[in-house]
Structure formats: structure tokens, C-alpha cells
Design an enzyme around this catalytic site. Structure first.
Site, PDB file in Angstrom:
ATOM      1  N   ASP A  77       0.857  -1.186   0.000  1.00 34.57           N
ATOM      2  CA  ASP A  77       0.000   0.000   0.000  1.00 34.57           C
ATOM      3  C   ASP A  77       0.891   1.233   0.000  1.00 34.57           C
ATOM      4  OD1 ASP A  77      -2.406  -1.429   0.113  1.00 34.57           O
ATOM      5  OD2 ASP A  77      -2.292  -1.584   2.288  1.00 34.57           O
TER       6      ASP A  77
ATOM      7  N   ASP B 245      -7.120  -1.383  -4.472  1.00 38.10           N
ATOM      8  CA  ASP B 245      -8.172  -1.005  -3.520  1.00 38.10           C
ATOM      9  C   ASP B 245      -9.097   0.054  -4.125  1.00 38.10           C
ATOM     10  OD1 ASP B 245      -7.055  -2.689  -1.597  1.00 38.10           O
ATOM     11  OD2 ASP B 245      -5.780  -1.097  -0.796  1.00 38.10           O
TER      12      ASP B 245
END
Length: 210
Positions: free
Chosen positions: A151, A185
Site C-alpha cells: 500500500d 483497492d
């Protein structure tokens, strides 16, 4: 929207997602950050669990973290087959364009994170206090199915102390938006938002039947 166009969209998102993750993994150490704007940073973290860093072992205490990780990865792989069939069925039945795009986004996002979970443990060295190496001589930082999701997108739009008069959270330091996420995401979230906001357009036949 045809199946070929859906697959093309999936490939494009996967390429962008994986290119961004590989770049971050091979240029940043864990917790390294670069401020792009005051409200947007590139901030490298790794997620071992589900959304927001949640782990199965947080809810089922008797399951070890490694067993929970494998279970989560296998569940994601099974789910991706279901989403893939949903996409195939939607295009075969000439479903609405919004529905097809939404499913394609969800599929590409899920696939992007599955690649991390399945393969990154064997493809990269760890990122603790160092920049990771791709295909290191001594092997990766973990085994197959134990990879961590990369991430890097962080949007701290607001940071400050909440008013004292606010119940429960008054006076506490608050950051909006706190979670760090990735392109995959974003694709998943966008797909679900499309299905919710444009529900009637996504499922016109169901609405007509009702």
C-alpha cells in the site's frame, strides 16, 4: 460492454497496480514517505490482512496468523473465480455497461491484491531498513501464499484535535483520511460505489421485474 473490452480494462488496471507496487517495493524502505501535496503522500506500508489491515486472527484467536493468512488468500482466490464468472455472465447476457465496468473494476482490484498475497513473499526480499530486491539470491521474505499487500496512497486531508465538546472523541487527535491503500483497492471501491450509486442502471432488468 463486450468481454474483450472488459478484459482490456482489467489488464490496464492490473498493469498500473503492479507497476506502482513494484516501483514502491524496489525504491522505498518500509515506512518511507514522500509528500506530493500537503494532503497527499506516497507512504509505503505492507498489509498482511484484509481491508484496513484487519486480520482473521483478530476475530478467531485460536487460529495462528500464518494459518489465517493462507485461509484469507485461498478465500480470495476462490472469490476471484466467482467474480470472473459474474463478469462472463454479465457480458454474455449483455448486461448494462455500468454493471460490466463495475465488475471488471472489482475483479482487477481483487486480482491485483491476490498477486501480492500469493507471490510477493517469494519474489522480493523484505523492506525492513532496506530497499527490497526483486528475485533475491537468498530467496524471498516468506513462502508462497504468505506475501504482503503493498500500500502506498495516503490522503491525510485533515489533521487536528477534535473539539472538546464532541462526545467520546472530544479533544482527541484525528486524521481524515487515515487508511493507506493502493490502485487495486481504489478499483474495488470504485466498482462497489458504482453498483450502489447507479444500482437501477446496473440492474435494469431486476428493477423492471419488480
Amino acid at each position: 460492454m463486450s468481454l474483450k473490452k472488459s478484459i482490456l480494462l482489467i489488464i490496464i488496471i492490473l498493469l498500473i497496480d503492479q507497476a506502482s507496487k513494484i516501483y514502491i517495493k524496489t525504491h522505498f524502505r518500509l515506512q518511507d514517505s514522500v509528500e506530493v501535496f500537503s494532503w497527499f503522500k506516497i507512504f509505503f506500508i505492507e498489509n498482511e490482512g484484509m481491508a484496513w489491515g484487519t486480520r482473521i486472527s483478530d476475530f478467531v484467536s485460536f487460529v495462528s496468523e500464518r494459518t489465517a493468512k493462507i485461509a484469507l488468500t485461498i478465500f480470495r482466490i476462490i472469490a476471484i473465480f466467482g467474480i470472473g464468472y459474474w463478469l462472463y455472465d454479465a457480458t454474455k447476457k449483455q448486461g448494462s455497461k455500468i454493471l460490466t465496468i463495475a465488475i471488471a473494476l472489482i475483479f482487477s482490484g481483487a486480482m491485483g491484491n491476490i498477486i501480492d498475497s500469493v507471490f510477493y513473499g517469494v519474489l522480493f526480499s523484505d523492506s525492513y531498513m532496506q530497499v527490497a530486491t526483486f528475485l533475491p539470491e537468498g530467496g524471498g521474505y516468506d513462502t508462497l501464499l504468505h506475501g504482503k499487500v503493498v500500500d502506498m496512497l495516503y490522503f491525510p486531508l485533515y489533521k487536528g484535535y477534535l473539539p472538546e465538546w464532541l462526545p467520546i472523541w472530544g479533544g482527541q487527535f484525528f486524521t481524515f483520511f487515515e487508511p493507506v491503500f493502493n490502485i487495486a483497492d481504489m478499483a474495488i471501491s470504485t466498482g462497489f460505489i458504482m453498483l450502489i450509486v447507479f444500482n437501477r442502471k446496473a440492474f435494469p432488468k431486476a428493477e423492471a421485474t419488480e
